[in-house]
Design a protein around this motif. Sequence first.
Motif, PDB file in Angstrom:
ATOM      1  N   SER A   1      -7.490  -5.287  -5.890  1.00 43.01           N
ATOM      2  CA  SER A   1      -6.720  -3.941  -6.253  1.00 43.01           C
ATOM      3  C   SER A   1      -7.703  -2.893  -5.780  1.00 43.01           C
ATOM      4  CB  SER A   1      -6.700  -3.826  -7.613  1.00 43.01           C
ATOM      5  OG  SER A   1      -5.805  -4.809  -8.102  1.00 43.01           O
ATOM      6  N   ASN A   2      -7.148  -1.454  -5.222  1.00 39.79           N
ATOM      7  CA  ASN A   2      -7.593  -0.552  -4.937  1.00 39.79           C
ATOM      8  C   ASN A   2      -6.886   0.813  -5.242  1.00 39.79           C
ATOM      9  OD1 ASN A   2     -10.146   0.154  -2.818  1.00 39.79           O
ATOM     10  ND2 ASN A   2      -8.865   2.008  -2.930  1.00 39.79           N
ATOM     11  N   THR A   3      -7.344   1.872  -6.135  1.00 39.48           N
ATOM     12  CA  THR A   3      -6.725   3.046  -6.414  1.00 39.48           C
ATOM     13  C   THR A   3      -7.512   4.294  -5.886  1.00 39.48           C
ATOM     14  OG1 THR A   3      -5.855   2.018  -8.283  1.00 39.48           O
ATOM     15  CG2 THR A   3      -5.953   4.219  -8.398  1.00 39.48           C
TER      16      THR A   3
ATOM     17  N   VAL B   1      -3.451  10.604  -2.598  1.00 41.37           N
ATOM     18  CA  VAL B   1      -3.578   9.355  -3.664  1.00 41.37           C
ATOM     19  C   VAL B   1      -3.015   8.097  -2.961  1.00 41.37           C
ATOM     20  CG1 VAL B   1      -3.413  10.821  -5.619  1.00 41.37           C
ATOM     21  CG2 VAL B   1      -1.295  10.173  -4.765  1.00 41.37           C
ATOM     22  N   ASN B   2      -3.509   7.136  -3.224  1.00 44.73           N
ATOM     23  CA  ASN B   2      -3.097   5.752  -2.692  1.00 44.73           C
ATOM     24  C   ASN B   2      -3.454   4.710  -3.546  1.00 44.73           C
ATOM     25  OD1 ASN B   2      -4.669   3.197  -1.347  1.00 44.73           O
ATOM     26  ND2 ASN B   2      -2.876   3.846   0.137  1.00 44.73           N
ATOM     27  N   GLY B   3      -2.462   3.840  -3.684  1.00 42.42           N
ATOM     28  CA  GLY B   3      -2.541   2.462  -4.504  1.00 42.42           C
ATOM     29  C   GLY B   3      -2.533   1.272  -3.559  1.00 42.42           C
ATOM     30  N   THR B   4      -3.458   0.456  -3.606  1.00 42.43           N
ATOM     31  CA  THR B   4      -3.186  -0.882  -2.602  1.00 42.43           C
ATOM     32  C   THR B   4      -3.171  -2.144  -3.383  1.00 42.43           C
ATOM     33  OG1 THR B   4      -3.716   0.514  -0.517  1.00 42.43           O
ATOM     34  CG2 THR B   4      -3.909  -1.935  -0.555  1.00 42.43           C
TER      35      THR B   4
ATOM     36  N   THR C   1       0.888   5.491  -0.188  1.00 51.21           N
ATOM     37  CA  THR C   1       0.212   6.628  -0.085  1.00 51.21           C
ATOM     38  C   THR C   1       0.867   7.991  -0.251  1.00 51.21           C
ATOM     39  OG1 THR C   1      -1.491   5.739   1.219  1.00 51.21           O
ATOM     40  CG2 THR C   1      -1.311   7.967   1.370  1.00 51.21           C
TER      41      THR C   1
ATOM     42  N   SER D   1       0.816  -1.199   0.003  1.00 53.25           N
ATOM     43  CA  SER D   1      -0.039   0.118  -0.057  1.00 53.25           C
ATOM     44  C   SER D   1       0.887   1.356  -0.010  1.00 53.25           C
ATOM     45  CB  SER D   1      -0.912  -0.030   1.114  1.00 53.25           C
ATOM     46  OG  SER D   1      -1.848   1.189   1.304  1.00 53.25           O
TER      47      SER D   1
ATOM     48  N   TYR E   1     -11.990  -0.201  -7.132  1.00 52.98           N
ATOM     49  CA  TYR E   1     -11.860  -1.570  -6.354  1.00 52.98           C
ATOM     50  C   TYR E   1     -12.103  -2.552  -6.990  1.00 52.98           C
ATOM     51  CZ  TYR E   1     -12.646  -4.885  -2.695  1.00 52.98           C
ATOM     52  OH  TYR E   1     -12.548  -6.265  -1.883  1.00 52.98           O
TER      53      TYR E   1
ATOM     54  N   ASN F   1     -12.571   6.471  -6.721  1.00 51.66           N
ATOM     55  CA  ASN F   1     -12.025   5.091  -6.007  1.00 51.66           C
ATOM     56  C   ASN F   1     -12.277   4.015  -6.918  1.00 51.66           C
ATOM     57  OD1 ASN F   1     -10.993   3.910  -3.418  1.00 51.66           O
ATOM     58  ND2 ASN F   1     -12.282   2.646  -3.765  1.00 51.66           N
TER      59      ASN F   1
END
Length: 707
Positions: A236-238, A206-209, A194, A192, A259, A257
Amino acid sequence: MRKTILCVGSLIVSSSLWAQKKDSLHDNRLEEVIMTASRSPEIVKKTASTVNIINRKEIEEQSMISPDLSNILAYKVPGLAFGNNLVGNRGQTLRGRNVLIMIDGIPQSSPLRNNDREIRSIDPSVLERIEVVKGATSIYGNGAEGGIINYITKKNVTNKLFAGSTVLGFTSHDLFNNKMFKADGGAGYRISQTFYGSLGKWDYLVNGTFTQNGVKIDGDGLVQNPRYGLGETSVSNTFGKIGYNLDENNRFELMYNFYSSLQDSKYILDLGKYGERPSTGKLGTREGVEEGTRYNHNGYLKYTNKNIFRNTSFNTTLYFQDFYTIYDYRNPPRWKTGGQSAILEKKYGFRADFNTEFKKDHEVKGSLTYGLDLLNEKTSQPLVDGRIWVPEMNMLAAAPFVQGKLFLTRGLTVKAGLRWDKMSVKVPDYTTLPSGKDTEFNVQGGRLNYSNLSYNVGLSYVAFDFFQPFTSYSRGFNIYDLGRVLRDAKSNVLNEINTDPVVIDNYEIGFNSKIGRFVDFSASYFYNYSKLGADLVSVNGFWTPLRAPQYISGVELAMNVYPTRGLSIGANYTFQEGKVDVKNDNTYEKYLSGLRIAPARLNSYVKWNNKAQNLQLGVYHMYSFKRNQFEPNASGKYDEGEGPVKDFNLFNFQGSYKFNKFITLGLGIENVFNTTYFTPTSMYTARDAEYVRGNGRYYTVSLNFNY
């Protein structure tokens, strides 16, 4: 059944977000909590409703054990049923009723066709807090008859131009054995990233996980049934949020978002026998296309004015959701030629809220929240091969609402609200897809029109810390899973199909108590009744609504103790039960199925936070009681949804050590004692294929870098 009960909800907040600390000795005991799930800021103890808030710190702690939101909520929210260890959340009701899931106020639940994927619709890495409001409310109306769960996403909290965090996690069933590198070892990982910051009037986050789950294994080391399972799934989550402050009163905010959760498993079902042996996984080739949520897009453009005119704030939001999920492949007789179904949903909505405060001598004496909701939703359930199981339903909805609060004294608050929902659902001509020996029906389409007036009233009194009672009544409604009704049509005329909504009367009574400087206690009793309920019963392998009068009642108790600085100990207990009047003769002889009523549950925890040594530890316990309200049928088997549920104990552990302000090492252990158990869902469902066990012991090691 008629029952008049004055109600008040318990405030069960173990530790919460936005707060004012009146007792600096105990860092975990927070007195005042500001929440926004009612669409205007409130002090929680004055809401006259039972409210739970899971703050960012608690989400991060629980995510070290498992990032599964279904489990996080089950451990933290009394009254919410235990998760089923599957990608769906079927049966995870709130006080026996359906709950409206939202992301920043964007509805994930659909009254047109329940997708059972709402709880797992976003990754916890982007959540600032989770607000849970129990009981129906006139603020949100359709679909919220059991309450609401609102996922509040993060936003920038620094004045720096650039800051960030990186989280690396590794999960294994057997951390101390090289078996973790084998195919059945259950190894997985999580990354993850951020970034956030601000520049002048602008701010961003902003975040990518990405999470890759390994093979899921039970306490005996057996591979779990992959059908709808969480094993071998890629999540996946952006996420992104940008804000612009015109001045101190005016702000624009844009959020998006994405997902997805997809399963690519090399295992297939190894069918077990209900009550004798579990269904597990065996190596094989799966039929159909890759199952799971292909995408869940959510976004909004929000404008806020803190003082649009005298003592009045204004919030308006344009939002959308685009959702697509695919279920598993089913052979005949599910459909005469087999197939794989999917659900598609698109929502476009607009919300406008005004909040006016009434003051006297510079002191607020009351407030009024009022506005309008508009929604267009299109939902369908086709098969992957192009056949239509549920036609595209096109709903237009409008709902004006008003919610008022009157502060009669510093301790006494009266709250009341109204909401009028007007909906029209357009259904095209369609042909049902029969299963087995059923006959298909050519149904003439048309429009289904609904209107409903929801209302609520509550009273809270908080003058004394040792006894703070409050009581509430609320009426809610839900167009219960319209698509499920349409696909089972036994008539050629749309208006002859029973699509009447479920109308719920909710009552609650309880109190909160602060005993000295060290103890918090709360208790509540709730009762809800619907003249035309919608319990699900299985007919030829399909869950079909049973429309009959029903009631549900229960209690929630919670205690939190803070014996010394950094140490907190707590427990909460939930019991609920419900019956349905199948004969419609006011006898209420039949209990509601396990799909609606969860077994009683006792949750407890011990947490230690030593800031001087940068060490934090937590042990979490869950005891799920048995529920055995049904007898086997004439063939000696249990009807689906009525199987006996046995009790079980689970323990989780979580700890972290902060090396410095930049680096933190975390360890989470799910099912510490490697208990072999069946989930309540697998037991009450009473199907061979769904008779599956829960997770065995899983270790998660994480490393967090902040900069």
